[in-house]
Every structure is written in C-alpha cells, then in structure tokens.
Write a protein that holds these residues in place. Structure first.
Motif, PDB file in Angstrom:
ATOM      1  N   THR A   1       0.831  -1.206   0.000  1.00  0.00           N
ATOM      2  CA  THR A   1       0.000   0.000   0.000  1.00  0.00           C
ATOM      3  C   THR A   1       0.866   1.257   0.000  1.00  0.00           C
ATOM      4  O   THR A   1       0.412   2.333  -0.382  1.00  0.00           O
ATOM      5  N   GLY A   2       2.125   1.125   0.432  1.00  0.00           N
ATOM      6  CA  GLY A   2       3.024   2.271   0.451  1.00  0.00           C
ATOM      7  C   GLY A   2       3.401   2.781  -0.921  1.00  0.00           C
ATOM      8  O   GLY A   2       3.954   3.880  -1.049  1.00  0.00           O
ATOM      9  N   GLY A   3       3.123   2.003  -1.966  1.00  0.00           N
ATOM     10  CA  GLY A   3       3.391   2.467  -3.324  1.00  0.00           C
ATOM     11  C   GLY A   3       4.861   2.557  -3.657  1.00  0.00           C
ATOM     12  O   GLY A   3       5.285   3.435  -4.415  1.00  0.00           O
ATOM     13  N   ALA A   4       5.667   1.655  -3.097  1.00  0.00           N
ATOM     14  CA  ALA A   4       7.096   1.670  -3.396  1.00  0.00           C
ATOM     15  C   ALA A   4       7.324   1.449  -4.885  1.00  0.00           C
ATOM     16  O   ALA A   4       6.546   0.789  -5.563  1.00  0.00           O
ATOM     17  N   ASN A   5       8.408   2.022  -5.387  1.00  0.00           N
ATOM     18  CA  ASN A   5       8.751   1.776  -6.785  1.00  0.00           C
ATOM     19  C   ASN A   5      10.188   1.283  -6.882  1.00  0.00           C
ATOM     20  O   ASN A   5      10.978   1.417  -5.945  1.00  0.00           O
ATOM     21  N   GLN A   6      10.490   0.668  -7.993  1.00  0.00           N
ATOM     22  CA  GLN A   6      11.818   0.116  -8.215  1.00  0.00           C
ATOM     23  C   GLN A   6      12.640   1.134  -9.009  1.00  0.00           C
ATOM     24  O   GLN A   6      12.201   1.605 -10.055  1.00  0.00           O
ATOM     25  N   VAL A   7      13.820   1.449  -8.497  1.00  0.00           N
ATOM     26  CA  VAL A   7      14.718   2.353  -9.201  1.00  0.00           C
ATOM     27  C   VAL A   7      15.927   1.558  -9.658  1.00  0.00           C
ATOM     28  O   VAL A   7      16.470   0.738  -8.910  1.00  0.00           O
ATOM     29  N   MET A   8      16.352   1.779 -10.908  1.00  0.00           N
ATOM     30  CA  MET A   8      17.502   1.105 -11.490  1.00  0.00           C
ATOM     31  C   MET A   8      18.660   2.094 -11.576  1.00  0.00           C
ATOM     32  O   MET A   8      18.524   3.163 -12.185  1.00  0.00           O
ATOM     33  N   ILE A   9      19.794   1.738 -10.980  1.00  0.00           N
ATOM     34  CA  ILE A   9      20.991   2.578 -10.994  1.00  0.00           C
ATOM     35  C   ILE A   9      22.065   1.846 -11.786  1.00  0.00           C
ATOM     36  O   ILE A   9      22.452   0.732 -11.425  1.00  0.00           O
ATOM     37  N   VAL A  10      22.518   2.444 -12.870  1.00  0.00           N
ATOM     38  CA  VAL A  10      23.442   1.773 -13.790  1.00  0.00           C
ATOM     39  C   VAL A  10      24.850   2.309 -13.581  1.00  0.00           C
ATOM     40  O   VAL A  10      25.059   3.517 -13.441  1.00  0.00           O
TER      41      VAL A  10
END
Length: 357
Positions: free
Chosen positions: A111-120
């Motif tokens: 429910t917190g609405g976390a998102n995935q971030v990609m660091i290259v």
C-alpha cells in the motif's frame, strides 16, 4: 539464438494507431501511455542482443508465478520503447529484482506504493546513453525512460501486479512509470557504487532498489562537507518516515549527492564510509516523537532500544552499511535521499550479453 521458435501467442490487432492503443489498454497490458507494438520481428530484434535461448527463464515472478523468459522480457522491452542495445540492461535489472532479498512482489504490492529504481554503473551507461549528469532523475533521455519503463511493464505483465488488483498502492508514485539513471562516475570523488559492491571498474552493473520516496535537499549556503551532510540529515529527521520503524526488516536509505556537494564532502576529508557513519549516527529520532504514531504498530526495533525512555535515539537504519551513497546529477547544489521500503535489500547484477542456462 533468436531464430528459435517464439512461443507467445499471436493476436491480430486493428491497423490504426489509435485503435491499436485502445486494444492494448483494454487487455490491461499498458501503464496508460502508448506502447510500441511488439511485432514478431521487433521481438526478434530485441532478443538479438542476448546470445541465449528465448525460452531461457530468469526465474518465477510472484504473485502470478509466471516464468520470466527472455521472450516475455523482450516483448515488454519493445512495448516500453527500448532499443536492442538496452535489452541486456533490462535483463540484468530483472535478475537483480528477482533475488530473494529484494522482495519484488512486496515492493510492487505494498500500500506504500514503493517503486523500483535502477541505478546503472560502468561503461554501458555512456555506450547506450543512460544519463548520469543534469536532469538524470527526470524526463528527456530515451535510455533512462525506456529501460526503467521496461522493468515496470514486466512487473505489470509478467508478475501480474496491476493497480487495483495485486498492486494495492494507496497513492502509488510517478516512479512506477519509469525510474532509471546512471551514477555520475566521472564527477565522483570516490569509487563508484559497483566497485564498492565488489565488481571490477570495467564491469557494467544494474543496482535495483525499492524506495518509498525521493526527498530533495538544496544546500547552497554552507561551503563545507559537514554543513552539506548536516542539512541532508536534518531533512531525514521528521515524523512519518517509515524507516525509523523498520530496521529489523532491512530498511535502507540511498543518498544521492550532486557533484558539487560530493566535492565539498570529500574536500572536508570524508570518505564514503565516513558519510555512511555520519548518516547512521546523526539521522536519529527520539522514541518520544515516534511512539503512538506513523508506523509504530509495525515497528521492528532492535532489542537495545528502550521504549520506556522517551529520550532514546532511534536510528533511521540498523547500521551504517544500510546507507547507500552515490553521485549523480549536474551543476547546481541539489542532492536527494531516497527512503527505502522497509522489507527489501538493494540488489546488484552484472550486465551480460550472454547468459548460462
């Protein structure tokens, strides 16, 4: 390898662009934005970047229990607007997200609405045009946008995490459209993130993190590294930040320093380890300000925290090792920190152009 039989079913779609997009939307395959039609040739072209059987699976994606085959990933990468040279980055990102410690289904369903971030990191970032300098967290760069969006479409279409169904986000986040950027290694005074995590400097990697928010800090007055870190930590010390309650389940934070702030911190004689220690020892809130509010009912505090004493200081993470530090962005004294979702661990994978079955 892409001459092998593709197994995905074929569908006949309307010829007009508008009707085609309506059809994709009605099937539940899009994030609301137009997608590139995943024709058989486009999917084969995408797969050509990986010397592996299209049916090679990276694992099972929850909650749908669907096999994450290269073919399925390629279909979504095409839809997201990726070029074939982006595909190995997408694949590495999915591999990182499928590690048990990352808890992909949890970050995408909460429910917190976390998102995935990609660091290259590494040479691939410059080679395929992943922005690390000015504006890198925002729009305007095809590789950043398409690669990040590909992961999100895979989460939606392969894992089955669609809003209102298995995705239970109360508000969600703009980062759930796409979130991908590169570290600005050329302007960092320290070793880059992938080297710190055990990879060689000439390797290319994707680090995936599950985050709840991005908090931006402007520090244009203090000219010292300690002043910069003091302002950043001051922003971290406030009520409603879930990390103060989730040390026991692995809550982490990511500190993204702009090049100017990083230079000032380094000029003050501080290493990356020193920065992490500073955050751990100074980003703390007293028990009295945390009790009975926010995420208190789900706290996983270490045993040493005495809840009977309101003056006991609770750290934002369980140890300095749970602070991730990197450099990104361009000129201008603006940095940010990212609050990690509380039940996930940052995960890194090397970018390969061939996978072992």
């Amino acid at each position: 390898m892409t001459t092998q039989q593709l197994q995905s079913r074929r569908v006949r779609v309307p010829e007009s662009f508008s009707e085609m997009q309506d059809y994709f939307w009605e099937q539940g395959w899009t994030d609301g934005l137009p997608v590139v039609p995943p024709t058989e040739q486009a999917v084969r072209d995408m797969l050509s970047a990986m010397a592996v059987d299209p049916q090679h699976s990276l694992g099972v994606m929850q909650p749908r229990n669907s096999r994450a085959t290269l073919e399925k990933l390629a279909i979504n990468a095409v839809m997201a607007g990726c070029k074939p040279e982006h595909f190995p980055v997408v694949v590495a990102g999915v591999r990182a997200a499928l590690r048990e410690g990352f808890n992909l289904a949890g970050t995408a369903a909460t429910t917190g609405g976390a998102n995935q971030v990609m660091i290259v990191n590494g040479p691939v970032a410059q080679r395929v045009g992943i922005q690390a300098d000015a504006g890198c967290l925002g729009p305007g760069f095809r590789a950043n946008a398409a690669i990040g969006r590909a992961l999100r479409l895979i989460v939606r279409n392969v894992a089955g995490l669609t809003p209102g169904d298995m995705d239970k986000a109360t508000l969600s986040s703009p980062g759930r459209y796409s979130f991908c950027f590169a570290e600005n290694e050329a302007r960092s005074p320290w070793e880059p993130l992938h080297v710190e995590r055990g990879y060689s400097p000439d390797s290319s990697t994707v680090t995936v993190a599950g985050i709840l928010g991005v908090y931006r800090i402007m520090e244009s007055t203090s000219g010292t590294g300690f002043g910069v870190l003091g302002t950043i930590v001051g922003n971290m010390k406030t009520v409603g930040i879930a990390n103060y309650y989730q040390q026991g389940t692995g809550g982490q934070v990511i500190l993204v320093l702009c090049p100017e702030h990083a230079a000032e911190v380094a000029a003050s004689g501080l290493s990356k380890t020193d920065v992490k220690d500073y955050v751990f020892h100074n980003a703390r809130m007293p028990v009295g300000q945390l009790k009975g509010i926010a995420h208190y009912g789900n706290r996983t505090w270490p045993n040493w925290i005495d809840e009977s004493r309101d003056d006991v200081m609770v750290p934002i993470v369980r140890s300095s090792g749970d602070v991730v530090v990197l450099v990104a962005g361009g000129d201008g004294r603006h940095s940010c920190w990212m609050a990690g979702w509380g039940v996930t661990l940052v995960s890194t994978e090397k970018i390969e152009h061939a996978l072992t079955a």
